[in-house]
Design an enzyme around this catalytic site. Structure first.
Site, PDB file in Angstrom:
ATOM      1  N   HIS A  46       0.866  -1.765  -0.190  1.00 52.21           N
ATOM      2  CA  HIS A  46       0.345  -0.243  -0.202  1.00 52.21           C
ATOM      3  C   HIS A  46       1.226   1.211  -0.112  1.00 52.21           C
ATOM      4  O   HIS A  46       0.324   2.049  -0.255  1.00 52.21           O
ATOM      5  CB  HIS A  46      -0.622  -0.171   1.543  1.00 52.21           C
ATOM      6  N   ARG A  71       7.005  -5.151   3.269  1.00 49.73           N
ATOM      7  CA  ARG A  71       6.034  -5.776   2.899  1.00 49.73           C
ATOM      8  C   ARG A  71       5.588  -6.000   1.713  1.00 49.73           C
ATOM      9  O   ARG A  71       5.891  -4.894   1.182  1.00 49.73           O
ATOM     10  CB  ARG A  71       4.977  -5.733   3.055  1.00 49.73           C
ATOM     11  N   GLU A 147      -5.484 -12.637   7.236  1.00 47.22           N
ATOM     12  CA  GLU A 147      -6.153 -10.883   7.643  1.00 47.22           C
ATOM     13  C   GLU A 147      -7.485 -11.382   6.279  1.00 47.22           C
ATOM     14  O   GLU A 147      -8.379 -10.749   6.007  1.00 47.22           O
ATOM     15  CB  GLU A 147      -5.410 -10.473   6.783  1.00 47.22           C
TER      16      GLU A 147
HETATM   17  C1  3PY Z   1      -4.763  -4.951   7.156  1.00 43.86           C
HETATM   18  O1  3PY Z   1      -4.901  -3.732   8.964  1.00 43.86           O
HETATM   19  O2  3PY Z   1      -5.771  -5.246   6.921  1.00 43.86           O
HETATM   20  C2  3PY Z   1      -3.632  -4.684   6.663  1.00 43.86           C
HETATM   21  O3  3PY Z   1      -2.543  -4.986   6.062  1.00 43.86           O
HETATM   22  C3  3PY Z   1      -2.115  -3.661   7.344  1.00 43.86           C
HETATM   23  O4  3PY Z   1      -1.375  -3.051   7.130  1.00 43.86           O
HETATM   24 MG    MG Z   2      -4.517  -6.039   5.034  1.00 45.44          MG
END
Ligand code: 3PY
Ligand code: MG
Length: 272
Positions: A46, A71, A147
């Site tokens: 990002h 990352r 995630e």
């Molecule tokens: C998220 O919160 O999804 C992330 O990838 C944090 O960088």
């Molecule tokens: Mg994320």
């Protein structure tokens, strides 16, 4: 080979506090490295830069005491190899949803026979030392990001991946995947429960747990609940919060109220 201070801290049971860079300034990378953070992560997923700039940021980070981490933008072995050759001492891979993806990620970070990383350490040799190839596999940290609902469902299998050092939670994407809005603080019950489940499962599997934390209070609570690697917001969120506070104080208002308003609304409360 130069030791990985963050790996050593984690092995001693200590918690590392990590800066998260989304801006493309080598000067800022250097400043953050000297700020007291244990590591600085350059965020290619990002962040507002490409892999060439990421390597310059890693160079700037390594001029100071913080450990240079990256990352990657996705599970791309070519990019992961380039970041490692550029001197990254750890890779955080977003969106690892299955054990197969976790295995492919680790393969990209380790030399044969443990993996399939290609030889050509370039800057890694300068930063790490001439015996880089002998120790890189035991030095470079591998973090698989959990995630999503799928990542949660496959958590135990992901944690069992040989060579994986830890799992790193992205609370914003996790919230989206669980049908919630990212960037709400305090975190929702579902995300909080998932994060506590992840810490427990990681400990049981003898892996480390890390997380992006939208703010510093949450980072502290995560450390108290077993997380050993926390990034309390990215560079822009830190700047936004400090700016809001100073503007409010200079205008005669309350810095605390401005801080709250800077983090209350999206995207501030997401840590971005
Ligand atoms: C998220 O919160 O999804 C992330 O990838 C944090 O960088
Ligand atoms: Mg994320």
């Amino acid at each position: 080979m130069r030791r990985n201070d963050v790996r050593d801290m984690l092995a001693r049971g200590e918690a590392a506090v990590v800066a998260w860079m989304s801006t493309d300034s080598p000067y800022l990378a250097e400043v953050l490295s000297y700020c007291g953070y244990d590591a600085v992560t350059v965020d290619l997923q990002h962040g507002m830069f490409d892999v060439g700039r990421a390597i310059q940021l890693l160079q700037a980070v390594s001029s100071g005491p913080a450990v240079p981490l990256a990352r990657c933008s996705g599970l791309d072995p070519a990019q992961i190899g380039k970041l490692l050759d550029g001197g990254a001492y750890g890779i955080i891979c977003p969106g690892v949803d299955t054990a197969e993806q976790a295995a492919a990620f680790v393969r990209a970070c380790r030399y044969p026979p443990r993996g399939a990383r290609s030889f050509g350490p370039s800057r890694g040799l300068l930063y790490g030392g001439s015996d880089y190839v002998d120790h890189a596999d035991d030095t470079v940290l591998t973090w698989a990001m959990i995630e999503s609902k799928d990542g949660l469902a496959n958590l135990d299998a992901i944690l069992a991946t040989p060579g994986l050092d830890g799992v790193f939670v992205g609370p914003n994407d996790l919230a989206l995947s669980l049908g919630e809005r990212p960037g709400t603080l305090p975190l929702s019950e579902k995300v909080t429960a998932a994060m506590s489940e992840i810490a427990t499962a990681a400990r049981a599997a003898e892996r480390w747990a890390g997380a992006f934390a939208p703010d510093a209070d949450l980072a502290r609570r995560l450390i108290d609940s077993g997380y050993q690697f926390v990034a309390p917001g990215n560079d822009v969120s830190v700047l936004r919060q400090a700016a809001a506070q100073r503007i409010a104080v200079a205008r005669g208002g309350s810095g605390a109220a401005a801080k709250d308003s800077a983090v209350r609304d999206l995207p501030g409360s997401s840590g971005y």
